[in-house]
Design an enzyme around this catalytic site. Sequence first.
Site, PDB file in Angstrom:
ATOM      1  N   GLY A   1      15.649  45.761  80.376  1.00 43.77           N
ATOM      2  CA  GLY A   1      14.271  46.218  80.487  1.00 43.77           C
ATOM      3  C   GLY A   1      13.458  45.928  79.238  1.00 43.77           C
ATOM      4  N   GLY A   2      14.148  45.862  78.092  1.00 47.40           N
ATOM      5  CA  GLY A   2      13.484  45.541  76.837  1.00 47.40           C
ATOM      6  C   GLY A   2      13.531  44.072  76.483  1.00 47.40           C
TER       7      GLY A   2
ATOM      8  CE  LYS B   1      17.140  54.909  82.337  1.00 46.81           C
ATOM      9  NZ  LYS B   1      16.512  56.191  82.023  1.00 46.81           N
TER      10      LYS B   1
ATOM     11  CD  GLU C   1      20.052  44.811  75.472  1.00 46.07           C
ATOM     12  OE1 GLU C   1      19.175  45.576  75.037  1.00 46.07           O
ATOM     13  OE2 GLU C   1      20.220  44.590  76.687  1.00 46.07           O
TER      14      GLU C   1
ATOM     15  CB  SER D   1      13.192  54.491  74.977  1.00 48.99           C
ATOM     16  OG  SER D   1      13.950  54.585  76.181  1.00 48.99           O
ATOM     17  CB  THR D   2      18.467  55.408  75.107  1.00 44.98           C
ATOM     18  OG1 THR D   2      17.753  55.680  76.310  1.00 44.98           O
ATOM     19  CG2 THR D   2      19.518  56.492  74.918  1.00 44.98           C
TER      20      THR D   2
END
Length: 224
Positions: A100-101, A125, A107, A34-35
């Site tokens: 989480g994604g 966070k 990554e 999301s970020t």
Amino acid sequence: MTQDELKQAAAAAALDYVQPKLDNNTVLGIGTGSTAELFIEALARIKGQLNATVASSEASARRLKSHGIPVYELNTVNCVDFYVDGADESNRALQLIKGGGAALTREKILTAVAEEFICIADESKLVHTLGNFPLPVEVIPMARSYVARELVKLGGDPVYRETVITDNGNVILDVHNFPIPQPLAMEKRINNITGVVTNGLFAQKPADLLLLGTTEGVKTLRTE
């Protein structure tokens, strides 16, 4: 400010950080979640300055392309100058939990390649000890049960993330109830379990820069 507003502030700060450094040869790595999506939306405003990006997931690649931003395969570029991504947790040493994604392996590859890893997050966070957020572990499907048993031996409570298949065709185990006071040692230990592709601890290669959205503005933290 809401959590989304704090994330948006961090994403805007990341754009302000990288934009003056962009040139015709810059390759910008883009994360997932999301970020990172907020950062992509910010990038869309300067897409004319972007000649090459690489993405850590198919979802991020599609979002970049939808804005007309060029996306390349990592194997076709010589380097990645900046990698911008979010995190599920960060400690003060900028060691992270990510995944989480379900894009943790790609990554981690991009963080290994990047000259500078810029993490963007909201203040919730930042934690003293990693592990309140369940630790994702990407696993070869046939090894799922074996790896889960090994993670139990380490003191965790692994839960199969059903219906989720990674872009690499693997599965995710999320390890709950698993405080991690020594992230570097635990990252290596889990990665040594046969059948594990990688885990969501980013301690061997932490973030170089953390842009943290807070109610008092965006704070900048660097690795020492």
